[in-house]
Every structure is written in structure tokens, then in C-alpha cells.
Design an enzyme around this catalytic site. Structure first.
Site, PDB file in Angstrom:
ATOM      1  NE  ARG A   8      -1.444   1.650   3.697  1.00  0.00           N
ATOM      2  CZ  ARG A   8      -0.828   2.810   3.909  1.00  0.00           C
ATOM      3  NH1 ARG A   8      -1.074   3.854   3.156  1.00  0.00           N
ATOM      4  NH2 ARG A   8       0.055   2.937   4.886  1.00  0.00           N
ATOM      5  CB  VAL A   9       1.778   3.996  -1.958  1.00  0.00           C
ATOM      6  CG1 VAL A   9       3.078   3.209  -2.071  1.00  0.00           C
ATOM      7  CG2 VAL A   9       0.942   3.845  -3.204  1.00  0.00           C
ATOM      8  CB  SER A  10      -0.409   7.636   1.497  1.00  0.00           C
ATOM      9  OG  SER A  10       0.018   6.942   2.635  1.00  0.00           O
ATOM     10  CB  THR A  11      -0.743   9.998  -2.734  1.00  0.00           C
ATOM     11  OG1 THR A  11       0.648   9.896  -3.004  1.00  0.00           O
ATOM     12  CG2 THR A  11      -0.967  10.681  -1.398  1.00  0.00           C
ATOM     13  CD  GLN A  14       3.123   7.979  -1.266  1.00  0.00           C
ATOM     14  OE1 GLN A  14       2.140   7.328  -0.957  1.00  0.00           O
ATOM     15  NE2 GLN A  14       3.956   8.502  -0.379  1.00  0.00           N
TER      16      GLN A  14
END
Length: 184
Positions: A8-11, A14
Site C-alpha cells: 500500500r501507498v498513500s497517494t 507514489q
């Protein structure tokens, strides 16, 4: 017995590439681009439903899975009830061992503590910058388009069309029109 990865990445800006490379030996990898602060993450939910007894869930870092101790422990407990172990690569934690279970709880608590300290320092820094007149907050992008909103409204365009045309929210259009009607 399968090895299931979660990345997972936040945005959306990314990249998941480094995590996916580290999880390349997994049988299946669930991946998403969504804030870890949200408990409602579709791919995390799917992964939790997908895993079966004897499987192992692998994440590259603890903060990819959960942002606070409560959520981490909920996930760990849920996996334990399904007899699924969890491995955090960068910390060498494996919940298939008693030591791994203890370390997961301790590290989760420390991570939450560090995040809370960081947020506290950030708030203090913003307050100090505001006091000195250096911090004005985020620029009001929608209000800067007030004249354009008014012009399009005079052309009898629906609020949804105005919002789409100016790339602002419908609620911003409504707020601007409401404010402009008060001044007239």
C-alpha cells in the site's frame, strides 16, 4: 499454505514498485493506493477474506498495514482466529512465534506513539508559524473562482456543470453563490 502479500501507498503519485519487488516471492499480492489512516481499504478487506488457515500474510513495513496499534491488533487478532501468521519484512517479525507476537504488539505501540508525537510537533510548528505570520493555511482555490462561478450561474448553467467546468466541488459552488447573494 500460501504466502499472501499486501502492498500500500498513500497517494496515487507514489509508487508500489519497491514493495512489489520485495513481495515478488508471494503467491498473491493485494495492492492499493489509499491512505493508511482509513480503516476502510478495499484490497485489505479482500486480502483478509481471501486468506485461509495455514497461510502467511507478508508486508514490507508495519505502517503499510496499519497506522495505529488498535487497528494493527485487530488485524493480527483476526488473522490469528483464521490461523494465519503475519510477517513484517523490515522488522523480521513473524507472528507464528510467541516472540513475534510480543514484538508486534510492542512495535505497534511505539509506532503509534511516534506518530502522535509527530502530529503534536506539527501542530505546535503550525501554531508558532501562524503566531509569527508565516503560515496562512491552504490557499482558497474555489473562492478565487467566485467571478467565474457567478458568470456561469448567470448563464443558467446547473451547479454541477459549473463545478465540473471550474474543477471545484458542487458545495463550493453553492457556498460561493450563497455568499454572493448575501452581498447583493
Amino acid at each position: 499454505m500460501a504466502t499472501i502479500g499486501y502492498a500500500r501507498v498513500s497517494t496515487t503519485g507514489q509508487s508500489l514498485d519497491a514493495q512489489l519487488a520485495a513481495l515478488s516471492t508471494c503467491d498473491k499480492v493485494f495492492q492499493e493506493k489509499v491512505s493508511g489512516a482509513k480503516d476502510d481499504r478495499p484490497q485489505l478487506k479482500l486480502m483478509l477474506e481471501f486468506v485461509r488457515e495455514g497461510d502467511s500474510v507478508v508486508v514490507t513495513k508495519l505502517d503499510r498495514l496499519a497506522r495505529n496499534t488498535r487497528h494493527l491488533l485487530e488485524i493480527a487478532e483476526f488473522l490469528a482466529t483464521k490461523k494465519v501468521t503475519m510477517k513484517i519484512q523490515n522488522l523480521g517479525i513473524d507472528t507464528g512465534t510467541p516472540t513475534g507476537k510480543l514484538m508486534l504488539t510492542m512495535v505497534g505501540a511505539i509506532a503509534t506513539f511516534e506518530r502522535e508525537l509527530m502530529l503534536e510537533r506539527q501542530a505546535e510548528g503550525i501554531a508558532l508559524a501562524k503566531q509569527r505570520g508565516h503560515y496562512k493555511g491552504r490557499a482558497a482555490t474555489a473562492m478565487a473562482k467566485s467571478n467565474d462561478v457567478l458568470e456561469l450561474a448567470k448563464q443558467k448553467l446547473p451547479k454541477t456543470e459549473i463545478a465540473k467546468e471550474l474543477n471545484i466541488s458542487v458545495s463550493s459552488v453553492q457556498r460561493i453563490l450563497k455568499q454572493l447573494s448575501k452581498t447583493n
